[in-house]
Design an enzyme around this catalytic site. Structure first.
Site, PDB file in Angstrom:
ATOM      1  N   ASP A   1       0.854  -1.184   0.000  1.00 19.33           N
ATOM      2  CA  ASP A   1       0.000   0.000   0.000  1.00 19.33           C
ATOM      3  C   ASP A   1       0.894   1.239   0.000  1.00 19.33           C
ATOM      4  O   ASP A   1       1.780   1.381   0.844  1.00 19.33           O
ATOM      5  CB  ASP A   1      -0.896  -0.024   1.242  1.00 19.33           C
ATOM      6  CG  ASP A   1      -1.824   1.178   1.301  1.00 19.33           C
ATOM      7  OD1 ASP A   1      -1.364   2.261   1.710  1.00 19.33           O
ATOM      8  OD2 ASP A   1      -2.998   1.038   0.941  1.00 19.33           O
ATOM      9  N   GLY A   2       0.659   2.154  -0.937  1.00 18.81           N
ATOM     10  CA  GLY A   2       1.521   3.323  -1.076  1.00 18.81           C
ATOM     11  C   GLY A   2       1.524   4.214   0.144  1.00 18.81           C
ATOM     12  O   GLY A   2       2.573   4.742   0.543  1.00 18.81           O
TER      13      GLY A   2
ATOM     14  N   ASP B   1      -0.012   8.128  -8.797  1.00 22.27           N
ATOM     15  CA  ASP B   1      -1.000   7.835  -9.837  1.00 22.27           C
ATOM     16  C   ASP B   1      -1.657   6.509  -9.497  1.00 22.27           C
ATOM     17  O   ASP B   1      -1.490   5.510 -10.194  1.00 22.27           O
ATOM     18  CB  ASP B   1      -0.312   7.781 -11.208  1.00 22.27           C
ATOM     19  CG  ASP B   1      -1.306   7.614 -12.356  1.00 22.27           C
ATOM     20  OD1 ASP B   1      -2.510   7.835 -12.138  1.00 22.27           O
ATOM     21  OD2 ASP B   1      -0.860   7.261 -13.467  1.00 22.27           O
TER      22      ASP B   1
END
Length: 247
Positions: free
Chosen positions: A110-111, A128
């Site tokens: 997970d970013g 993005d």
């Protein structure tokens, strides 16, 4: 989440089980940036020398368009990609010519969680990340943008793809401005509904319009990427007041 590949008129597209385009590649030019918004995400390159960036963090892989562009045309760059879905990475390798190279490191995570735990600073952070319904989740929150700011190098820049069915990005920009003490901006949206926002730690980089045009000419010569349309739109914004661009 379904991962679908389509092709039309020499362009290959990535979808997540819907009509929303998650990435594209012109088959004859795999390292070019096919979609308008991916080109605009490279605007930070106009504010630095050609050996910048050295360390890149990319959240959301998609069809790996910006990954491949930076890998090919910025040979000093080491690119860390955070992609939550391993099947997206597999599709990028199989269908979109993502290189297998030690300058590209991919983490399936997970970013937002990655940023919290990150120990490195980055020259360029690219965000993005969307699900099949074009939702960003935690990637468009004040807390996330604060974490981005904490991980930016002193002269670093954040480039974010915003996407809205209503083409209304005011709340997102307010969150960015809040996280970066006002040093943020967003271009007007593309026809696709994407809009690129930029942010920087103060003192934010600045350049005259003439310097930006010179940098855009050099970038086009070196890479084929034409950012003159972006500069035309930028010249019409308040961020180029008096001929000087500053976030």
């Amino acid at each position: 989440m379904n991962i679908d590949i389509s092709e039309e008129a020499g362009v290959r597209y990535l979808h997540f089980g819907s009509s929303w385009i998650q990435g594209a590649m012109r088959i004859a030019r795999p390292y070019a940036l096919e979609l308008d918004y991916t080109r605009e995400m490279m605007t930070p390159l106009l504010l630095h020398e050609p050996d910048w960036p050295r360390r890149v963090l990319q959240i959301g892989l998609g069809a790996a368009s910006v990954t491949k562009f930076l890998w090919r045309y910025r040979p000093h760059a080491r690119i860390t990609v955070i992609e939550i879905e391993p099947r997206v990475t597999a599709a990028a390798r199989q269908f979109f010519k993502l290189p297998d190279d030690d300058r590209i490191t991919i983490h399936h995570a997970d970013g937002a969680d990655f940023l919290v735990a990150a120990k490195h600073d980055y020259d360029l952070i690219l965000v993005d990340g969307f699900d099949a319904d074009a939702r960003t989740g935690r990637l468009d929150t004040l807390l996330f943008y604060l974490d981005c700011r904490a991980r930016l190098a002193e002269d670093g820049l954040l480039s974010v793809n915003l996407l809205s069915r209503r083409k209304d990005f005011r709340q997102s920009v307010k969150r960015l401005e809040g996280a970066f003490d006002g040093h943020a901006m967003a271009f007007s949206s593309c026809d696709s509904g994407n809009a690129i926002a930029l942010a920087a730690n103060p003192p934010a980089p600045c350049a005259t319009l003439a310097e930006l045009k010179g940098a855009a000419t050099q970038l086009k010569r070196d890479t084929g990427l034409n950012l003159q349309p972006t500069l035309t739109r930028l010249a019409q914004s308040r961020h180029l007041a008096g001929g000087l661009f500053a976030l």
